[in-house]
Design a protein around this motif. Structure first.
Motif, PDB file in Angstrom:
ATOM      1  N   THR A 201       0.817  -1.217   0.000  1.00 38.13           N
ATOM      2  CA  THR A 201       0.000   0.000   0.000  1.00 38.13           C
ATOM      3  C   THR A 201       0.853   1.270   0.000  1.00 38.13           C
ATOM      4  O   THR A 201       0.323   2.377  -0.101  1.00 38.13           O
ATOM      5  N   ARG A 202       2.168   1.109   0.102  1.00 45.28           N
ATOM      6  CA  ARG A 202       3.070   2.253   0.216  1.00 45.28           C
ATOM      7  C   ARG A 202       2.911   3.243  -0.947  1.00 45.28           C
ATOM      8  O   ARG A 202       2.828   4.466  -0.738  1.00 45.28           O
ATOM      9  N   LEU A 203       2.858   2.741  -2.184  1.00 44.95           N
ATOM     10  CA  LEU A 203       2.779   3.638  -3.330  1.00 44.95           C
ATOM     11  C   LEU A 203       1.494   4.460  -3.298  1.00 44.95           C
ATOM     12  O   LEU A 203       1.513   5.669  -3.578  1.00 44.95           O
ATOM     13  N   THR A 204       0.388   3.836  -2.945  1.00 43.29           N
ATOM     14  CA  THR A 204      -0.883   4.561  -2.874  1.00 43.29           C
ATOM     15  C   THR A 204      -0.790   5.727  -1.892  1.00 43.29           C
ATOM     16  O   THR A 204      -1.186   6.855  -2.205  1.00 43.29           O
ATOM     17  N   PHE A 205      -0.244   5.476  -0.722  1.00 47.79           N
ATOM     18  CA  PHE A 205      -0.130   6.548   0.274  1.00 47.79           C
ATOM     19  C   PHE A 205       0.856   7.630  -0.171  1.00 47.79           C
ATOM     20  O   PHE A 205       0.636   8.818   0.090  1.00 47.79           O
ATOM     21  N   GLU A 206       1.919   7.231  -0.846  1.00 45.28           N
ATOM     22  CA  GLU A 206       2.875   8.237  -1.320  1.00 45.28           C
ATOM     23  C   GLU A 206       2.252   9.114  -2.404  1.00 45.28           C
ATOM     24  O   GLU A 206       2.519  10.322  -2.469  1.00 45.28           O
ATOM     25  N   VAL A 207       1.404   8.523  -3.241  1.00 41.31           N
ATOM     26  CA  VAL A 207       0.697   9.305  -4.254  1.00 41.31           C
ATOM     27  C   VAL A 207      -0.301  10.254  -3.597  1.00 41.31           C
ATOM     28  O   VAL A 207      -0.362  11.448  -3.921  1.00 41.31           O
ATOM     29  N   VAL A 208      -1.098   9.737  -2.660  1.00 46.15           N
ATOM     30  CA  VAL A 208      -2.063  10.584  -1.960  1.00 46.15           C
ATOM     31  C   VAL A 208      -1.351  11.736  -1.268  1.00 46.15           C
ATOM     32  O   VAL A 208      -1.773  12.899  -1.334  1.00 46.15           O
ATOM     33  N   ASP A 209      -0.246  11.431  -0.605  1.00 42.28           N
ATOM     34  CA  ASP A 209       0.509  12.450   0.116  1.00 42.28           C
ATOM     35  C   ASP A 209       0.984  13.557  -0.825  1.00 42.28           C
ATOM     36  O   ASP A 209       0.859  14.748  -0.523  1.00 42.28           O
ATOM     37  N   ALA A 210       1.485  13.170  -1.986  1.00 43.47           N
ATOM     38  CA  ALA A 210       1.990  14.152  -2.944  1.00 43.47           C
ATOM     39  C   ALA A 210       0.867  15.031  -3.495  1.00 43.47           C
ATOM     40  O   ALA A 210       1.032  16.251  -3.642  1.00 43.47           O
ATOM     41  N   VAL A 211      -0.264  14.413  -3.795  1.00 44.97           N
ATOM     42  CA  VAL A 211      -1.388  15.161  -4.347  1.00 44.97           C
ATOM     43  C   VAL A 211      -1.961  16.112  -3.301  1.00 44.97           C
ATOM     44  O   VAL A 211      -2.262  17.280  -3.589  1.00 44.97           O
ATOM     45  N   VAL A 212      -2.118  15.611  -2.071  1.00 44.81           N
ATOM     46  CA  VAL A 212      -2.656  16.450  -0.986  1.00 44.81           C
ATOM     47  C   VAL A 212      -1.761  17.655  -0.742  1.00 44.81           C
ATOM     48  O   VAL A 212      -2.245  18.789  -0.560  1.00 44.81           O
ATOM     49  N   LYS A 213      -0.465  17.445  -0.750  1.00 47.13           N
ATOM     50  CA  LYS A 213       0.460  18.561  -0.528  1.00 47.13           C
ATOM     51  C   LYS A 213       0.390  19.586  -1.659  1.00 47.13           C
ATOM     52  O   LYS A 213       0.613  20.778  -1.446  1.00 47.13           O
ATOM     53  N   GLU A 214       0.038  19.119  -2.853  1.00 50.39           N
ATOM     54  CA  GLU A 214      -0.006  20.012  -4.010  1.00 50.39           C
ATOM     55  C   GLU A 214      -1.303  20.812  -4.100  1.00 50.39           C
ATOM     56  O   GLU A 214      -1.280  22.014  -4.367  1.00 50.39           O
ATOM     57  N   ILE A 215      -2.457  20.154  -3.876  1.00 50.05           N
ATOM     58  CA  ILE A 215      -3.735  20.853  -4.115  1.00 50.05           C
ATOM     59  C   ILE A 215      -4.629  20.914  -2.885  1.00 50.05           C
ATOM     60  O   ILE A 215      -5.695  21.537  -2.934  1.00 50.05           O
ATOM     61  N   GLY A 216      -4.243  20.261  -1.785  1.00 44.29           N
ATOM     62  CA  GLY A 216      -5.057  20.266  -0.572  1.00 44.29           C
ATOM     63  C   GLY A 216      -5.914  19.018  -0.448  1.00 44.29           C
ATOM     64  O   GLY A 216      -6.438  18.511  -1.437  1.00 44.29           O
ATOM     65  N   ALA A 217      -6.063  18.541   0.779  1.00 49.87           N
ATOM     66  CA  ALA A 217      -6.819  17.312   1.027  1.00 49.87           C
ATOM     67  C   ALA A 217      -8.290  17.473   0.684  1.00 49.87           C
ATOM     68  O   ALA A 217      -8.941  16.522   0.229  1.00 49.87           O
ATOM     69  N   SER A 218      -8.846  18.664   0.907  1.00 50.09           N
ATOM     70  CA  SER A 218     -10.284  18.869   0.725  1.00 50.09           C
ATOM     71  C   SER A 218     -10.702  18.892  -0.735  1.00 50.09           C
ATOM     72  O   SER A 218     -11.893  18.934  -1.042  1.00 50.09           O
ATOM     73  N   ARG A 219      -9.735  18.839  -1.655  1.00 54.12           N
ATOM     74  CA  ARG A 219     -10.049  18.722  -3.076  1.00 54.12           C
ATOM     75  C   ARG A 219      -9.475  17.431  -3.666  1.00 54.12           C
ATOM     76  O   ARG A 219      -9.385  17.277  -4.889  1.00 54.12           O
ATOM     77  N   THR A 220      -9.100  16.515  -2.783  1.00 56.15           N
ATOM     78  CA  THR A 220      -8.524  15.234  -3.194  1.00 56.15           C
ATOM     79  C   THR A 220      -9.424  14.100  -2.726  1.00 56.15           C
ATOM     80  O   THR A 220      -9.925  14.108  -1.603  1.00 56.15           O
ATOM     81  N   ALA A 221      -9.632  13.109  -3.588  1.00 53.04           N
ATOM     82  CA  ALA A 221     -10.428  11.927  -3.263  1.00 53.04           C
ATOM     83  C   ALA A 221      -9.739  10.708  -3.858  1.00 53.04           C
ATOM     84  O   ALA A 221      -8.767  10.829  -4.616  1.00 53.04           O
ATOM     85  N   ILE A 222     -10.248   9.531  -3.529  1.00 51.17           N
ATOM     86  CA  ILE A 222      -9.671   8.297  -4.074  1.00 51.17           C
ATOM     87  C   ILE A 222     -10.766   7.264  -4.270  1.00 51.17           C
ATOM     88  O   ILE A 222     -11.773   7.255  -3.547  1.00 51.17           O
ATOM     89  N   ARG A 223     -10.571   6.430  -5.272  1.00 46.32           N
ATOM     90  CA  ARG A 223     -11.511   5.335  -5.560  1.00 46.32           C
ATOM     91  C   ARG A 223     -10.824   4.003  -5.279  1.00 46.32           C
ATOM     92  O   ARG A 223      -9.680   3.786  -5.701  1.00 46.32           O
ATOM     93  N   ILE A 224     -11.528   3.113  -4.592  1.00 46.38           N
ATOM     94  CA  ILE A 224     -11.031   1.764  -4.318  1.00 46.38           C
ATOM     95  C   ILE A 224     -12.105   0.738  -4.675  1.00 46.38           C
ATOM     96  O   ILE A 224     -13.294   1.060  -4.709  1.00 46.38           O
TER      97      ILE A 224
END
Length: 374
Positions: free
Chosen positions: A208-231
């Motif tokens: 699951t490491r890559l998924t969290f690293e991607v989420v972390d990078a996106v959140v830092k770039e545009i903010g968590a409140s505009r970031t979502a994920i599909r599973i």
């Protein structure tokens, strides 16, 4: 009025109802560039509380199907800006689903006809959509992939970050990271696909490491409140499999709980099929327990459910608190005015499956819309 039809806020995105247009691949963006047809298609459906675009490749390498849009060229971003402007002018909200297909691709779709990349070098027993020399479309076997080198993975994470920034600059209200349906992030998550021996393989935490690293990078770039994920915990799309999906995806949602994301988009059962689908000898997946795990870990994002929902089931899911948002897929293909039809409990058009993938305006922007209901 049922809560399903009432306005709410999803992260930083104010929406006029809890009905979501699910991502739907339609293969009508020639050259990976959104065009006039795409603008009209999304504009027609702007009464949805939230539109999630069709899956959109973050890079040329992330492409897996012919004539699907991208987020990596100037022309594509200009095309998407026209789409987001049209949706906003019609009072809608729209996020882009960011996609890297991994091994679900074909060499003819890759840069320099190279091999698709994945967590593994094993071929998926899956199909992709190609355009023939005469312009017709057909499905073909996916190509042999190559396993990403560990040193290449930071570059993949950077590709997601850059795509998220490009999406916001193109006018999207947010992004949905595609972590489902047997595509790249899912290929790393599932032990039936991931056969790595480095820091991205083996244990659940590594997978699951890559998924969290991607989420972390996106959140830092545009903010968590505009970031979502599909599973998609049990879907077998792309020949994906996990020996213990309940434990694996409990780890996924526990890790996601530390981010104040806009929403978690959960496909229940087999995508487009059996809602009670089980993988192999695994017991039926417990989606209620999955959400409880997420909330116990401190997660506060809206919970979006998807797969086979009709009006009654969607109303029940939101009224009971089992879900905050409900995504509809195929009904939005044939019913641009789906929200109005659901509000007034009116009949739905039947989608023409022969026009789902590729083609012209037929079966894309020509479905009838009801006269305004008082």
């Amino acid at each position: 009025m049922a809560k399903l039809f009432e306005p709410t806020k999803v992260g930083d995105i104010s929406v006029k109802n809890r009905i979501v247009m699910a991502p739907l691949t339609r293969n009508r963006s020639r050259g990976a560039i959104p065009n006039d047809l795409n603008v009209e298609y999304y504009r027609q459906r702007a009464t949805a509380g939230l539109i999630i675009t069709e899956a959109t490749a973050i890079t040329h390498q992330g492409q897996g199907y012919a004539n699907v849009p991208g987020l990596y060229s100037k022309e594509a971003l200009e095309g998407w800006k026209r789409v987001t402007d049209a949706v906003h002018a019609s009072g809608g909200k729209i996020v882009v689903q960011m996609w890297h297909v991994g091994r679900i691709s074909h060499t003819t779709l890759q840069p320099n006809d190279g091999k698709p990349v994945s967590s593994t070098n094993r071929v998926a027993k899956a199909k992709t959509y190609l355009v023939n020399a005469d312009g017709t479309g057909s499905f073909a076997d996916t190509s042999e992939p190559r396993a990403l080198e560990t040193a290449e993975i930071p570059g993949i994470i950077e590709d997601y970050r850059k795509a998220a920034r490009a999406a916001i600059d193109a006018g999207f209200d947010g992004v949905e990271i595609h972590g489902a349906n047997g595509y790249l992030l899912d290929q790393f998550i599932r032990d039936g696909v991931n056969d790595r021996t480095d820091a991205y393989g083996g244990s659940i935490e590594n997978r699951t490491r890559l998924t969290f690293e991607v989420v972390d990078a996106v959140v830092k770039e545009i903010g968590a409140s505009r970031t979502a994920i599909r599973i998609s915990p049990v879907t077998s799309s792309g020949e994906s499999y996990d020996s213990n999906p309940q434990a694996t995806f409990a780890n996924v949602v526990e890790g996601l709980a530390k981010y104040d994301l806009a929403y978690i988009h959960v496909i229940e059962g087999q995508t487009g099929g059996d809602r009670d689908y089980k993988q192999g000898d695994n017991p039926a997946f417990d989606y209620k327990a999955l959400r409880q795990t997420y909330e116990k870990a401190g997660g506060k994002a809206d919970w979006m459910v998807n797969n086979g929902y009709d009006r009654d089931l969607a109303i029940e899911a939101v009224e009971s608190g089992r879900a905050d948002l409900v995504a509809f897929g195929k009904p939005f293909i044939a019913n641009p005015d789906l929200v109005e039809r659901l509000v007034h409990n009116l009949p739905l058009n039947t989608p023409d499956q022969s026009t789902f993938y590729g083609g012209t305006s037929k079966g894309y922007i020509d479905y009838p819309i009801l006269e305004k209901v008082a």
